[in-house]
Design a protein around this motif. Structure first.
Motif, mmCIF file in Angstrom:
data_model
loop_
_atom_site.group_PDB
_atom_site.id
_atom_site.type_symbol
_atom_site.label_atom_id
_atom_site.label_comp_id
_atom_site.label_asym_id
_atom_site.label_seq_id
_atom_site.Cartn_x
_atom_site.Cartn_y
_atom_site.Cartn_z
ATOM 1 N N VAL A 1 -11.796 7.870 9.032
ATOM 2 C CA VAL A 1 -10.124 7.492 8.916
ATOM 3 C C VAL A 1 -10.806 7.604 7.482
ATOM 4 O O VAL A 1 -10.889 7.941 6.765
ATOM 5 C CB VAL A 1 -10.575 5.792 9.518
ATOM 6 N N THR A 2 -9.483 7.371 7.197
ATOM 7 C CA THR A 2 -8.958 6.788 5.259
ATOM 8 C C THR A 2 -8.758 5.506 4.912
ATOM 9 O O THR A 2 -8.542 4.998 5.527
ATOM 10 C CB THR A 2 -7.289 7.485 4.973
ATOM 11 N N PRO A 3 -10.084 5.466 4.516
ATOM 12 C CA PRO A 3 -10.289 3.962 3.988
ATOM 13 C C PRO A 3 -8.873 3.536 2.708
ATOM 14 O O PRO A 3 -8.446 4.119 1.966
ATOM 15 C CB PRO A 3 -11.807 4.673 2.544
ATOM 16 N N GLY A 4 -8.749 2.308 2.919
ATOM 17 C CA GLY A 4 -7.947 1.063 2.807
ATOM 18 C C GLY A 4 -8.287 1.965 1.026
ATOM 19 O O GLY A 4 -6.732 1.887 0.566
ATOM 20 N N GLU A 5 -8.948 1.489 0.194
ATOM 21 C CA GLU A 5 -8.826 1.846 -1.929
ATOM 22 C C GLU A 5 -7.949 2.902 -1.751
ATOM 23 O O GLU A 5 -7.482 2.868 -2.138
ATOM 24 C CB GLU A 5 -10.055 1.851 -1.888
ATOM 25 N N GLY A 6 -7.445 3.841 -1.297
ATOM 26 C CA GLY A 6 -6.713 5.168 -1.698
ATOM 27 C C GLY A 6 -5.622 4.189 -1.469
ATOM 28 O O GLY A 6 -5.018 5.457 -2.304
ATOM 29 N N PHE A 7 -5.423 3.396 -0.460
ATOM 30 C CA PHE A 7 -3.497 3.538 -0.761
ATOM 31 C C PHE A 7 -3.461 2.390 -1.369
ATOM 32 O O PHE A 7 -2.392 1.291 -1.547
ATOM 33 C CB PHE A 7 -3.550 3.181 0.729
ATOM 34 N N PRO B 1 0.621 -1.229 -0.092
ATOM 35 C CA PRO B 1 0.296 -0.086 0.086
ATOM 36 C C PRO B 1 0.900 1.477 0.019
ATOM 37 O O PRO B 1 2.099 1.568 0.673
ATOM 38 C CB PRO B 1 -0.917 -0.445 1.372
ATOM 39 N N PHE B 2 0.689 1.965 -0.935
ATOM 40 C CA PHE B 2 1.383 3.395 -0.854
ATOM 41 C C PHE B 2 0.881 4.611 -0.870
ATOM 42 O O PHE B 2 -0.825 4.704 -0.844
ATOM 43 C CB PHE B 2 1.583 3.306 -2.154
ATOM 44 N N TRP B 3 1.139 5.876 -0.351
ATOM 45 C CA TRP B 3 0.929 6.848 -0.262
ATOM 46 C C TRP B 3 -0.481 7.533 -1.655
ATOM 47 O O TRP B 3 0.409 7.213 -2.871
ATOM 48 C CB TRP B 3 1.420 8.356 0.881
ATOM 49 N N PRO B 4 -1.432 8.217 -1.679
ATOM 50 C CA PRO B 4 -2.034 8.146 -2.868
ATOM 51 C C PRO B 4 -1.200 9.090 -3.430
ATOM 52 O O PRO B 4 -1.024 9.202 -5.600
ATOM 53 C CB PRO B 4 -3.424 8.354 -2.133
ATOM 54 N N SER B 5 -0.653 9.916 -3.292
ATOM 55 C CA SER B 5 -0.602 10.926 -3.862
ATOM 56 C C SER B 5 1.194 10.668 -4.313
ATOM 57 O O SER B 5 1.474 10.909 -5.826
ATOM 58 C CB SER B 5 0.369 12.321 -3.241
#
Ligand code: GLU
Length: 403
Positions: free
Chosen positions: A356-362, A123-127
């Motif tokens: 919270v931030t959902p995992g899909e973005g990562f 998983p990565f930081w989306p940017s």
């Protein structure tokens, strides 16, 4: 037909910033939101840093500076890395940017061509992924795994190299997993990259947030092997609680810095002049505040980890760095109830006002990211609300129906 440039169809709005904006909207409408979304230290910027900013303002240090930043700050970055990592580089090998985000973006624009492949980990930081796409290149994601502590191994990254590969980009400590890359694995990557003339780019934003005494001198490993093809990006944001000031940097060979400065000179110019004076104070002043914050993050990490994993359906490793937990919640999802971590995060915000931030973005469906860079009281409140939410899910019968 869309009137927007085709690249806009390949990227999405930053999921981390989206959560922050939504939490802010709710808060302004009077909702008591527990915001565990964006990764942002709750600590105040250290006093001596703020003093330097006050002084800069009083001295009318309010004009343009050179686009790449004042020499004193570029030199302060060099001096900091010399002390911290024993590496030496000139101020001309540093550009000051609006956070590590702009450092990475400039680097992508300066180095990548259409069709280039850039290998990075998920998983990565989306940017990271979307910046590569904005440069019309292609992110090649090598997934890391929770069962393995999300460890970044060199071998699968090296295996992913093709004739189209331009660079390998590593984020360590990793946002969102908190995993650290070892020096030995970085050395393998450096050897493979330098043999093929590839760039290695390191997102070092969380370099100061490492909980155990592990060796993490990735810059030295790279400088010893492939200095002419290394780019290191970092920032004052996390280490010195300076997110809003917007100060980061890229350290790279002089010709890369020159190209990044061409991009910056045509886009944003210099970062805020007052911030630059504040950042000099942060980098050259006392560093004990960094350790104080790190100790507090460690205490929070341990507490939140214990609270969340008290429910066996929330599976979560304890991260070695950064300030995020990245729980796996597949056991809380079901076809007849909440179907995805995106829906989970949405429902959590709507029903118990926890962001919270959902995992899909990562690139990690089934996970969500929780930032513990907030007070222990708010973290406890947030975890209590998450527990209440899960119990409600359970009593609705939708969880048991799925299993
Ligand atoms: N880097 C932080 C995060 O991941 C701040 C938000 C952003 O710039 O993406 O939450």
């Amino acid at each position: 037909m869309s009137s927007f440039a085709s690249r806009m169809s390949r990227v999405v709005a930053s999921p981390t910033l989206k959560v922050a904006a939504e939490a802010d909207r709710l808060r302004r409408s009077g909702v008591d939101v527990v915001d565990l979304g964006a990764g942002e230290p709750d600590f105040a910027t250290p006093e001596h840093v703020k003093d330097a900013a006050h002084k800069a303002l009083d001295a009318n240090f309010t004009k343009y500076t050179p686009s790449a930043g004042v020499m004193e700050l570029r030199d302060a970055v060099a001096q900091r890395y010399k002390i911290d990592y024993g590496v030496e580089f000139k101020p001309e090998e540093v550009i000051i940017t609006a956070g590590a985000k702009q450092a990475l973006y400039n680097t992508a624009m300066a180095l990548f061509d259409p069709g280039d492949e850039v290998i990075t980990t998920g998983p990565f930081w989306p940017s990271i992924g979307d910046q590569i796409k904005l440069a019309d290149a292609k992110p090649v994601i090598v997934q890391t795994h929770m069962e393995d502590g999300f460890t970044i191994h060199a071998a699968p990254l090296i295996d992913a190299i093709t004739p189209r590969t331009k660079a390998i980009l590593v984020n360590s400590p990793c946002n969102p997993t908190g995993a650290l890359m070892s020096e030995a694995e970085m050395a393998k990557i450096a050897d493979a990259a330098s043999a093929r003339g590839l760039w290695v780019i390191v997102d070092f934003t969380y370099e100061k947030l490492i909980y155990e005494p592990v060796k993490h001198n990735l810059i030295k490993v790279l400088f010893e092997r492939m200095r002419d093809k290394t780019v290191v990006c970092s920032a004052t944001s996390k280490a010195y609680a300076m997110t809003g000031w917007r100060c980061g940097w890229a350290i790279a060979p002089k010709d890369v810095i020159t190209q990044c400065n061409v991009i910056q000179g045509h886009s944003t110019s210099n970062i805020n002049s007052i911030t630059q004076k504040a950042a000099i104070a942060a980098l050259t002043g006392p560093q004990d505040g960094v350790t104080t914050m790190l100790n507090e993050y460690r205490r929070r990490r341990d507490a939140v980890h214990a609270w969340l994993t008290a429910d066996p359906r929330i599976v979560c490793i304890k991260p070695g760095g950064a300030f995020y937990l990245f729980p796996y919640i597949a056991d809380l999802l079901s076809p007849s109830g909440i179907k995805s971590s995106g829906e989970f995060a949405e429902a959590l915000l709507k029903e118990v006002a926890v962001a919270v931030t959902p995992g899909e973005g990562f690139n990690a469906p089934g996970f969500f990211r929780l930032s513990y860079a907030t007070s222990i009281e708010r973290l406890k409140e947030g975890c209590d609300r998450i527990t209440t939410f899960v119990q409600k899910l359970e009593s609705s019968g939708k969880l048991t129906a799925a299993r």
